[in-house]
Design an enzyme around this catalytic site. Sequence first.
Site, PDB file in Angstrom:
ATOM      1  CG  ASN A  97       0.569  -8.653   5.752  1.00  0.00           C
ATOM      2  OD1 ASN A  97      -0.152  -9.219   6.563  1.00  0.00           O
ATOM      3  ND2 ASN A  97       0.127  -7.699   4.942  1.00  0.00           N
ATOM      4  CD  GLU A 107     -18.013  11.427   2.760  1.00  0.00           C
ATOM      5  OE1 GLU A 107     -17.675  12.571   3.130  1.00  0.00           O
ATOM      6  OE2 GLU A 107     -18.623  10.634   3.495  1.00  0.00           O
ATOM      7  CG  ASP A 164      -8.850  -2.264   5.783  1.00  0.00           C
ATOM      8  OD1 ASP A 164      -8.069  -1.586   6.457  1.00  0.00           O
ATOM      9  OD2 ASP A 164      -8.477  -3.061   4.907  1.00  0.00           O
ATOM     10  NE  ARG A 166      -1.807  -3.689  12.387  1.00  0.00           N
ATOM     11  CZ  ARG A 166      -2.394  -4.051  11.247  1.00  0.00           C
ATOM     12  NH1 ARG A 166      -2.361  -5.296  10.837  1.00  0.00           N
ATOM     13  NH2 ARG A 166      -3.035  -3.162  10.530  1.00  0.00           N
ATOM     14  CD1 TRP A 209     -11.956 -10.250  -0.532  1.00  0.00           C
ATOM     15  CD2 TRP A 209     -10.709 -10.129   1.324  1.00  0.00           C
ATOM     16  NE1 TRP A 209     -10.715 -10.739  -0.832  1.00  0.00           N
ATOM     17  CE2 TRP A 209      -9.920 -10.678   0.288  1.00  0.00           C
ATOM     18  CE3 TRP A 209     -10.133  -9.966   2.593  1.00  0.00           C
ATOM     19  CZ2 TRP A 209      -8.589 -11.062   0.468  1.00  0.00           C
ATOM     20  CZ3 TRP A 209      -8.809 -10.340   2.779  1.00  0.00           C
ATOM     21  CH2 TRP A 209      -8.052 -10.888   1.725  1.00  0.00           C
ATOM     22  NE  ARG A 232      -3.158  -2.979   0.434  1.00  0.00           N
ATOM     23  CZ  ARG A 232      -3.733  -3.680  -0.534  1.00  0.00           C
ATOM     24  NH1 ARG A 232      -3.685  -3.264  -1.790  1.00  0.00           N
ATOM     25  NH2 ARG A 232      -4.354  -4.800  -0.268  1.00  0.00           N
ATOM     26  CD  GLU A 243      -3.225  -0.109  12.196  1.00  0.00           C
ATOM     27  OE1 GLU A 243      -3.224  -0.971  13.096  1.00  0.00           O
ATOM     28  OE2 GLU A 243      -3.061  -0.397  10.996  1.00  0.00           O
ATOM     29  NE  ARG A 282     -13.013  -6.488   7.072  1.00  0.00           N
ATOM     30  CZ  ARG A 282     -12.184  -6.301   6.046  1.00  0.00           C
ATOM     31  NH1 ARG A 282     -12.391  -6.949   4.910  1.00  0.00           N
ATOM     32  NH2 ARG A 282     -11.170  -5.474   6.147  1.00  0.00           N
ATOM     33  CD  GLU A 285      -6.107  -8.677   5.731  1.00  0.00           C
ATOM     34  OE1 GLU A 285      -4.949  -8.247   5.667  1.00  0.00           O
ATOM     35  OE2 GLU A 285      -7.102  -8.056   5.311  1.00  0.00           O
ATOM     36  CD  GLU A 345      -5.450  -0.533   1.611  1.00  0.00           C
ATOM     37  OE1 GLU A 345      -4.986  -0.369   2.752  1.00  0.00           O
ATOM     38  OE2 GLU A 345      -5.855  -1.633   1.191  1.00  0.00           O
ATOM     39  CE  LYS A 367      -2.616  -8.801   8.564  1.00  0.00           C
ATOM     40  NZ  LYS A 367      -2.607  -8.111   7.255  1.00  0.00           N
TER      41      LYS A 367
HETATM   42  C1  GCU Z   1      -5.705  -3.849   4.651  1.00  0.00           C
HETATM   43  C2  GCU Z   1      -4.690  -3.756   3.559  1.00  0.00           C
HETATM   44  C3  GCU Z   1      -3.657  -4.834   3.677  1.00  0.00           C
HETATM   45  C4  GCU Z   1      -3.064  -4.825   5.090  1.00  0.00           C
HETATM   46  C5  GCU Z   1      -4.167  -4.944   6.107  1.00  0.00           C
HETATM   47  C6  GCU Z   1      -3.675  -4.782   7.544  1.00  0.00           C
HETATM   48  O1  GCU Z   1      -6.501  -4.985   4.471  1.00  0.00           O
HETATM   49  O2  GCU Z   1      -5.331  -3.824   2.307  1.00  0.00           O
HETATM   50  O3  GCU Z   1      -2.673  -4.583   2.721  1.00  0.00           O
HETATM   51  O4  GCU Z   1      -2.170  -5.862   5.239  1.00  0.00           O
HETATM   52  O5  GCU Z   1      -5.087  -3.925   5.898  1.00  0.00           O
HETATM   53  O6  GCU Z   1      -3.922  -3.738   8.106  1.00  0.00           O
HETATM   54  O7  GCU Z   1      -3.089  -5.683   8.090  1.00  0.00           O
END
Ligand code: GCU
Length: 687
Positions: free
Chosen positions: A210, A519, A373, A327, A549, A168, A395, A344, A294, A401, A290
Site C-alpha cells: 500500500n 488452530e 487471506d 499481485r 469484506w 501488520r 506469496e 471472495r 483494497e 497477522e 498492488k
Molecule cells: C491483508 C492485510 C492488509 C494488506 C493486504 C494485502 O488484507 O490485512 O494489511 O494490505 O492483506 O496483502 O495487500
Amino acid sequence: PYSSADKGWLRYEKRQDAPCLSRIVRHSSASGEAVESAVRELRYAILQMTGDEPELTTTANLSDTAHRPYIQLAMVSAEDLPEALQTKELSQQLGEEGFALRSLPQEEGESVYIIGKTEKGLLYGTFHLLRLLQSEGQTLTQLDVIENPRNPLRMMNHWDNMDGSIERGYAGRSIFFKDNQFVQNDGRIRDYARMMASIGINGISINNVNVHKVETKLITSEFLPDVAKVAGIFRAYGIKLFLSVNYASPIQLGGLETADPLDERVGAWWKTKTEEIYKVIPDFGGFVVKADSEHRPGPFTYGRTHADGSNMLAEALEPYGGIVIWRCFVYNCLQDWRDRTTDRARAAYDHFKPLDGQFKDNVILQIKNGPMDFQVREGVSPLLGAMPNTNQILEFQITQEYTGQQRHLCYLIPQWKEILDFDTYAKGAKSEIKKVVSGELYPYSHSGISAVINVGDDDNWTGHTLAQANLYGYGRLTWNPDLSEQQITSEWIHQTFGNDPDVVEHVSSMLAASWGIYESYTSPLGVGWMVNPEHHYGPNVDGYEYSVWGTYHFADCDGIGVNRTVKNGTGYTGQYFPENAERYESLVTCPDKLLLFFHHVPYTHKLHSGSTVIQHIYDTHFAGVEGVENLIQQWSSLEGKIDAKRYAGVMARLEHQHKHAKEWRDIINTYFYRKSGIADEQNRTIY
Ligand code: GCU
C-alpha cells in the site's frame, strides 16, 4: 563487524570440538563484493567459534605460508584447481547461484573448497559450510555437497511505511525508515542483509504494497540516492532491491491527469522514470504492484485489464532486465453481506485465469497461498498452477497477522510445507505447487516464492524469539522445498540455541505442535475470520459477519460454514482441477480440516473423526488451552539452559498466550453453545 543485540541464528557460539580452520584462502578467480562478504563472514565465524583469528591469504601467497589445512574459495572456472575439482560434471551441475563444498586431502591435511560459478554461489556456499559446522557432530572430512536453489526468485516483501510504522508488523518499527526519512545508522540493515543472504534470499522489496503519499516519492530524486544506498548494502549480499510502486504515480508525481496504461504519455512517463532509477541502481530488481485492490489505484479505473496495466510497466523495465511483480489479491472489498452468491475466494481466479498468456515475459503474478487471506487454515489458491502461460510467484505471510501476531507461538513451516506439497493435478499427478513456482512444471521465465516478512527493529528482530524460526525456515524452504520440517527445525535450533539435547528436543516439539495448537483454539474446521476487525487480534466470532469484506462463516442456530460447492453453492470448488474439485465438493471426501471452508453443515454433522461439528469445536478449544500449558511446561524445563534474556522473553509471551487462549476458548465455545443450544458431552464449563 556486526552490530545487533540479538544475532539470530548467526551466533557462531564457541565450541570445544571446532575443527582446525586457521586459514582462509581466496583463489585469484574469486573476487567481488559478495566474495568480500563471504570472507568477512568466515573470518568472523571462525573467530567466534574457535577464539582465534584465522589467517587470510590468497593462492598466490599460499606456498609461502606454513603448512596448515585451509578453506579455499574458488570459481569453478579456475584452471589451476586440484584435479578432483576440475571435472566436467561439477561445472555442469553448478547453476548460477549454486555451490559445491568438497574436502580434499592436501599435503598439509584435509582442506575444504567452496566452489561456485558466481560470487553469489560462493557466498551461499560459505553460509552453508558455516551451517554445517554448527550442526551436531559435523566434521569437515569427506565433505561432498552440491546444491542449487530450486526457486529462481526467493523474495522478502516488507510492508514498511516511511513514517517507521509497519503494516501488520509485530516486532517494532521499520529497520529502513523513520520520520519519513531513511534511517541514518545503517548497521541494522547490514546485519539484516547478512541474515537474509545466509538463508538464500535474493530479492527484497523494502516498502509497503500500500504505497502512500510519501512512499510514492521513493522513485524520485528526493529519495533515490537513499534507495541506492540500501541497494548497495544488499548488493554485497547478493540481494536485489525492489520497490512497491503506486500505480497512480504518473498523476501524483508526473502531473498527468491519467494513469491509463494505454495512454502513450503514461508509458513514456514510466520509461523515463525507470531510466532514472537504473541510472542510480543498475541492478534494480523491479516493481511490486498492488493494483485495483483494497482501494489502490489500477488499470480498472480506465477500463483496462491487469495485463494492460502490468505490461506497460514491464515494457519500461525490459531494457534493464527488471521485472514486474503484480499481485493477484484483487477482490470486491465492498461486498454486501446479504449477498450469498458473491464469493471472495473465487476472485483471484476469476480475474486472472482468463488473461493467461497475455502477460509479457518479465511480468510475474504474485498469488497468496490461499484464496482468502493468510488464514490459519484455508484451501490452497486454485490459481496456482492454473496459468501455464503466465509466470507465477507464490506469496506466503511470515508476519503472523492471523496466526497470533508473534505473541502466540505458531511455527509456519508445517503449513508452508503442506501448501508446497499440495498436488494441483495441473498436469496430472505430481503437479505440486512447489513444482509450479519453481518453474519445473511449466517453462516460466521467472518464478519463485515471496513472503511478507516478520522483522522490525526489536532487539530480537521478530518480537517472539521463537518466531525467528519462521524467518529462517522460510528462506531454507524457498531454497529447497524438499527439506523436511525436522531438518529445518534442527538446523535452526542448533545455530540459535546450541546443541544441548534437552533444548533441541523440547524446542523442536514446541515448534512442531504450535500451529495445530493455535488452530485448535482459533479456527475450527477451516472456518477462519473469527477475529476482531482491523487489527485482527483476538476472538470476535461475528467481527466480520455483517461487514463488506466477504469474510463470513454464516453461523445460525442450525449450522455453520460457507457452501462453496458447484452443486448448490458459490461454485468455487470448480476452480480446482477435477481431482481436487471432486474431493472438496463431496462431504464424503472433503477433509475435516477444511469442512467449513467448503460446506455449510448442521452442528450435528458427523466428521470423519467420529465427532460432531459442535463437539469438535468444544473439544479442540479445551485441548488448545491444554496445548499451551504443555508449551509452558516444556519451556520451563529449559530454564538455565537458555540465556536468561531469551528465556524470560519467550516465557512472558507464552504466559500471555495462555491467558489469551482461554479467552478464545471461552468466547468461541460460549458463542456456539448459545447459538446451537447443544451441550458439551463432557459437561465442561461453558458460559
Ligand atoms: C491483508 C492485510 C492488509 C494488506 C493486504 C494485502 O488484507 O490485512 O494489511 O494490505 O492483506 O496483502 O495487500
